[in-house]
Design a protein around this motif. Structure first.
Motif, PDB file in Angstrom:
ATOM      1  N   LYS A  53       6.405  -9.353   2.044  1.00 17.65           N
ATOM      2  CA  LYS A  53       7.290  -8.261   2.483  1.00 17.65           C
ATOM      3  C   LYS A  53       7.324  -8.078   3.991  1.00 17.65           C
ATOM      4  O   LYS A  53       7.787  -7.045   4.481  1.00 17.65           O
ATOM      5  CB  LYS A  53       6.892  -6.948   1.786  1.00 17.65           C
ATOM      6  N   HIS A  54       6.810  -9.042   4.724  1.00 14.63           N
ATOM      7  CA  HIS A  54       6.891  -8.984   6.188  1.00 14.63           C
ATOM      8  C   HIS A  54       7.428 -10.304   6.727  1.00 14.63           C
ATOM      9  O   HIS A  54       7.294 -11.336   6.102  1.00 14.63           O
ATOM     10  CB  HIS A  54       5.514  -8.704   6.800  1.00 14.63           C
ATOM     11  N   HIS A  55       7.996 -10.218   7.928  1.00 12.05           N
ATOM     12  CA  HIS A  55       8.548 -11.396   8.589  1.00 12.05           C
ATOM     13  C   HIS A  55       9.534 -12.124   7.677  1.00 12.05           C
ATOM     14  O   HIS A  55       9.427 -13.318   7.450  1.00 12.05           O
ATOM     15  CB  HIS A  55       7.422 -12.330   9.058  1.00 12.05           C
ATOM     16  N   ILE A  60       0.603   8.071  10.020  1.00 14.61           N
ATOM     17  CA  ILE A  60       1.724   7.808  10.930  1.00 14.61           C
ATOM     18  C   ILE A  60       2.633   6.716  10.359  1.00 14.61           C
ATOM     19  O   ILE A  60       3.843   6.734  10.561  1.00 14.61           O
ATOM     20  CB  ILE A  60       1.207   7.362  12.318  1.00 14.61           C
ATOM     21  N   PHE A  61       2.027   5.781   9.640  1.00 17.14           N
ATOM     22  CA  PHE A  61       2.784   4.673   9.056  1.00 17.14           C
ATOM     23  C   PHE A  61       4.053   5.160   8.359  1.00 17.14           C
ATOM     24  O   PHE A  61       5.130   4.608   8.540  1.00 17.14           O
ATOM     25  CB  PHE A  61       1.889   3.923   8.057  1.00 17.14           C
ATOM     26  N   TYR A  62       3.874   6.207   7.549  1.00 17.57           N
ATOM     27  CA  TYR A  62       4.994   6.647   6.707  1.00 17.57           C
ATOM     28  C   TYR A  62       6.105   7.268   7.541  1.00 17.57           C
ATOM     29  O   TYR A  62       7.282   7.153   7.219  1.00 17.57           O
ATOM     30  CB  TYR A  62       4.470   7.604   5.623  1.00 17.57           C
ATOM     31  N   HIS A 106       6.618   6.551  10.791  1.00 16.20           N
ATOM     32  CA  HIS A 106       7.196   5.421  11.532  1.00 16.20           C
ATOM     33  C   HIS A 106       8.225   4.708  10.650  1.00 16.20           C
ATOM     34  O   HIS A 106       9.366   4.474  11.045  1.00 16.20           O
ATOM     35  CB  HIS A 106       6.065   4.476  11.943  1.00 16.20           C
ATOM     36  N   HIS A 107       7.827   4.393   9.429  1.00 22.92           N
ATOM     37  CA  HIS A 107       8.740   3.660   8.554  1.00 22.92           C
ATOM     38  C   HIS A 107       9.926   4.492   8.107  1.00 22.92           C
ATOM     39  O   HIS A 107      11.004   3.953   7.847  1.00 22.92           O
ATOM     40  CB  HIS A 107       7.993   3.056   7.365  1.00 22.92           C
ATOM     41  N   ALA A 108       9.757   5.798   8.029  1.00 20.75           N
ATOM     42  CA  ALA A 108      10.904   6.641   7.699  1.00 20.75           C
ATOM     43  C   ALA A 108      11.936   6.532   8.822  1.00 20.75           C
ATOM     44  O   ALA A 108      13.146   6.542   8.566  1.00 20.75           O
ATOM     45  CB  ALA A 108      10.478   8.090   7.489  1.00 20.75           C
ATOM     46  N   TRP A 125      11.861  -3.669   0.893  1.00 27.47           N
ATOM     47  CA  TRP A 125      10.532  -3.383   0.330  1.00 27.47           C
ATOM     48  C   TRP A 125       9.968  -2.084   0.909  1.00 27.47           C
ATOM     49  O   TRP A 125       9.499  -1.220   0.167  1.00 27.47           O
ATOM     50  CB  TRP A 125       9.549  -4.533   0.598  1.00 27.47           C
ATOM     51  N   HIS A 126      10.039  -1.940   2.223  1.00 22.34           N
ATOM     52  CA  HIS A 126       9.467  -0.737   2.829  1.00 22.34           C
ATOM     53  C   HIS A 126      10.265   0.513   2.466  1.00 22.34           C
ATOM     54  O   HIS A 126       9.711   1.610   2.392  1.00 22.34           O
ATOM     55  CB  HIS A 126       9.325  -0.909   4.346  1.00 22.34           C
ATOM     56  N   ARG A 127      11.552   0.340   2.211  1.00 24.28           N
ATOM     57  CA  ARG A 127      12.353   1.482   1.744  1.00 24.28           C
ATOM     58  C   ARG A 127      11.787   2.014   0.429  1.00 24.28           C
ATOM     59  O   ARG A 127      11.565   3.216   0.264  1.00 24.28           O
ATOM     60  CB  ARG A 127      13.820   1.071   1.588  1.00 24.28           C
ATOM     61  N   LEU A 184      -1.928  -1.740  -1.376  1.00 22.63           N
ATOM     62  CA  LEU A 184      -0.735  -2.492  -1.803  1.00 22.63           C
ATOM     63  C   LEU A 184      -0.016  -3.063  -0.577  1.00 22.63           C
ATOM     64  O   LEU A 184       0.360  -4.236  -0.553  1.00 22.63           O
ATOM     65  CB  LEU A 184       0.233  -1.605  -2.600  1.00 22.63           C
ATOM     66  N   HIS A 185       0.114  -2.227   0.435  1.00 29.72           N
ATOM     67  CA  HIS A 185       0.792  -2.700   1.642  1.00 29.72           C
ATOM     68  C   HIS A 185       0.039  -3.857   2.281  1.00 29.72           C
ATOM     69  O   HIS A 185       0.631  -4.812   2.768  1.00 29.72           O
ATOM     70  CB  HIS A 185       0.967  -1.558   2.648  1.00 29.72           C
ATOM     71  N   GLY A 186      -1.292  -3.782   2.238  1.00 27.09           N
ATOM     72  CA  GLY A 186      -2.114  -4.776   2.925  1.00 27.09           C
ATOM     73  C   GLY A 186      -2.412  -6.023   2.109  1.00 27.09           C
ATOM     74  O   GLY A 186      -3.089  -6.925   2.579  1.00 27.09           O
ATOM     75  N   TYR A 235      -2.363  -3.431  12.594  1.00 23.46           N
ATOM     76  CA  TYR A 235      -2.794  -4.544  11.747  1.00 23.46           C
ATOM     77  C   TYR A 235      -2.160  -4.386  10.379  1.00 23.46           C
ATOM     78  O   TYR A 235      -2.258  -3.334   9.744  1.00 23.46           O
ATOM     79  CB  TYR A 235      -4.324  -4.494  11.651  1.00 23.46           C
ATOM     80  N   LEU A 236      -1.505  -5.437   9.910  1.00 17.62           N
ATOM     81  CA  LEU A 236      -0.779  -5.338   8.646  1.00 17.62           C
ATOM     82  C   LEU A 236      -1.650  -4.812   7.506  1.00 17.62           C
ATOM     83  O   LEU A 236      -1.217  -3.996   6.708  1.00 17.62           O
ATOM     84  CB  LEU A 236      -0.245  -6.715   8.238  1.00 17.62           C
ATOM     85  N   GLY A 237      -2.885  -5.315   7.456  1.00 17.44           N
ATOM     86  CA  GLY A 237      -3.735  -4.962   6.322  1.00 17.44           C
ATOM     87  C   GLY A 237      -4.194  -3.515   6.309  1.00 17.44           C
ATOM     88  O   GLY A 237      -4.610  -3.000   5.277  1.00 17.44           O
TER      89      GLY A 237
HETATM   90 CU   LIG Z   1       4.641  -3.207   6.462  1.00 14.47          CU
END
Ligand SMILES: [Cu+2]
Length: 472
Positions: free
Chosen positions: A134-136, A282-284, A286-288, A143-145, A126-128, A273-275
């Motif tokens: 949802k970016h830039h 780690i993504f989660y 980092h985003h937290a 969205w990331h929240r 979904l993210h990719g 890489y976004l996709g």
């Molecule tokens: Cu993202």
């Protein structure tokens, strides 16, 4: 040729692919290399990188959301996620180094379940997919929240004691070598370079249908977010001051999405890489932390700036770099179509559903055995800053017994990696080992082939900027 000290040059510092020579090349790559020999410009090394990259991007593009994923995300609509208290109740997020052994084990066990039952892959896809939604642009933060809160809910379906920790890398920032931080040990994220083969996330597959890999601190053009960066953000009052609109990084020094991009690229590998980023756990975390910073900003908006934080958004017509970004306040939220982008600004997210424990501070540093208070490292912070211990101090790590698939390719030591994303210095990564002109020629060739999918717009944007530089 992949040595240090290479010069970076343009608006982007991205797209680097180092190919391990012992890889058995896929037929599509060999065929691409053959074709490249007819090009007016030819370089064996560049061609290998380019073809491998194209091959991986093509793989990535097959990893779009499927019907199964849609079922996963429909569940959030059914539970009215965001509109009413989720089934597992409120939760508190803390820095990962403050968790005790039991809490860490429960967290990693929950991640393992979501990895094995395919939930992590659904979230990764979904993210990719349709990254421009949802970016830039303006929808990035809301969205990331919602996205990570939904993932956290899945963790808590497995174990209601778990909440999503954040990784406060503004502590790691103060290490002479943040790549030596305890987080890169078996006790936390596992190894930071190459295929992840150590720690609780070992041997998991990522968005390229290859094992998740990382390449921390590989380039000088990406950095972790510092406390100074955060302080600067906190001098502003409006959502538009810290987000991206039509212009990429107009105010880079206090743009939270930009600062966040740098951390992705600093970690590198799948995270770069976004996709594929959301396939590395780690993504989660980092985003937290990004969400934590945003929440601090929102508190200031409400308390000191008198801003209505549920309504403060970007100005009409200035929502995203991609004109098709659909990042307006009333556009639907991708993957959570029962919500609008602006619904990510509801106060309820952090007053009713989850909240943040403050990041560790001196002198106690959260009583973590993995942090210490350093009083002399920054004269501007006389009370000291908490700094992580080094990775060799991960003593008696649990012997992780998660059963994972055998890896068909172990891309270690700067093996296959893709970095993507805007960065502090200028440069599209492929150019970093070559001249600007060479990189530009190759890049234009790839653009002509239309290989970049969702990223096409950004790449074109970049080339325009780079062409300008070249003619100066
Ligand atoms: Cu993202």
């Amino acid at each position: 040729m992949f040595g240090k000290g290479v010069v970076l040059l343009s608006v982007w510092c991205a797209g680097v692919l180092a190919v391990k020579s012992t890889w058995e090349k896929p037929p599509a790559v060999i065929e691409c290399e053959e074709r490249a020999k007819d090009e007016p410009f030819y370089s064996e090394n560049l061609t290998e990188q380019s073809c491998m990259r194209t091959f991986l991007v093509d793989l990535l593009e097959t990893n779009k959301t499927n019907d199964n994923d849609n079922i996963t995300f429909k569940q959030f609509e059914q539970m009215m996620f965001g509109k009413q208290l989720p089934p597992s109740g409120p939760r508190v997020r803390r820095d990962i180094r403050v968790l005790n052994e039991t809490e860490l084990h429960k967290l990693f066990d929950a991640f393992d379940v979501l990895y094995r039952n395919g939930t992590m892959a659904s979230f990764g896809r979904l993210h990719g997919t349709n990254t421009h939604l949802k970016h830039h642009g303006a929808s990035f933060l809301p969205w990331h929240r919602v996205f990570i809160a939904a993932f956290e809910e899945k963790l808590r379906e497995v174990d209601p004691d778990v909440s999503l920790p954040y990784w406060d890398y503004s502590m790691d920032y103060y290490m002479p070598k943040p790549s030596m931080s305890i987080v890169w040990s078996k006790c936390f994220f596992g190894n930071g370079v190459g295929t992840v083969l150590k720690g609780p996330f070992q041997s998991i597959y990522g968005g390229f249908n290859t094992p998740v890999s990382r390449d921390i601190a590989a380039s000088e053009c990406h950095g972790l977010i510092s406390k100074e960066d955060i302080d600067e953000l906190m001098t502003f009052c409006n959502f538009a001051d810290i987000t991206i609109g039509k212009t990429l990084y107009k105010n880079a020094s206090h743009n939270l999405e930009k600062l966040h991009d740098d951390v992705h690229d600093w970690v590198g590998g799948d995270m770069g890489y976004l996709g594929s980023a959301a396939y590395d756990p780690i993504f989660y975390m980092h985003h937290a932390f990004i969400d934590y910073i945003w929440e601090k900003f929102r508190s200031r908006q409400a308390d000191e700036c008198n801003v209505d934080i549920e309504k403060d958004y970007r100005e009409p017509g200035d929502y995203s770099v991609d004109p098709n970004g659909q990042q307006g306040p009333n556009d639907t939220m991708h993957g959570f179509e029962y919500l609008k982008n602006i619904d990510g600004l509801w106060k309820n997210w952090t007053t009713a559903f989850y909240s943040y424990e403050d990041a560790p501070e001196c002198p106690k540093c959260g009583n973590s055995k993995y942090l210490y208070c350093n009083k002399s490292i920054n004269p501007n912070r006389p009370n000291g800053v908490c700094v992580p211990k080094t990775l060799d101090l991960c003593v008696n790590p649990k012997n992780w017994t998660y059963v994972r698939d055998a890896l068909y390719n172990q891309t270690q030591n700067h093996g296959a990696k893709l970095l993507m994303g805007p960065a502090r210095l200028q440069g599209y990564g492929r150019t970093r080992f070559n001249t600007e002109q060479e990189g530009l020629v190759l890049l234009k060739q790839e653009i002509a082939k239309g290989k970049f999918g969702d990223f096409q717009f950004f790449i074109l944007n970049f080339v325009q900027g780079m062409s300008g530089l070249l003619t100066e």
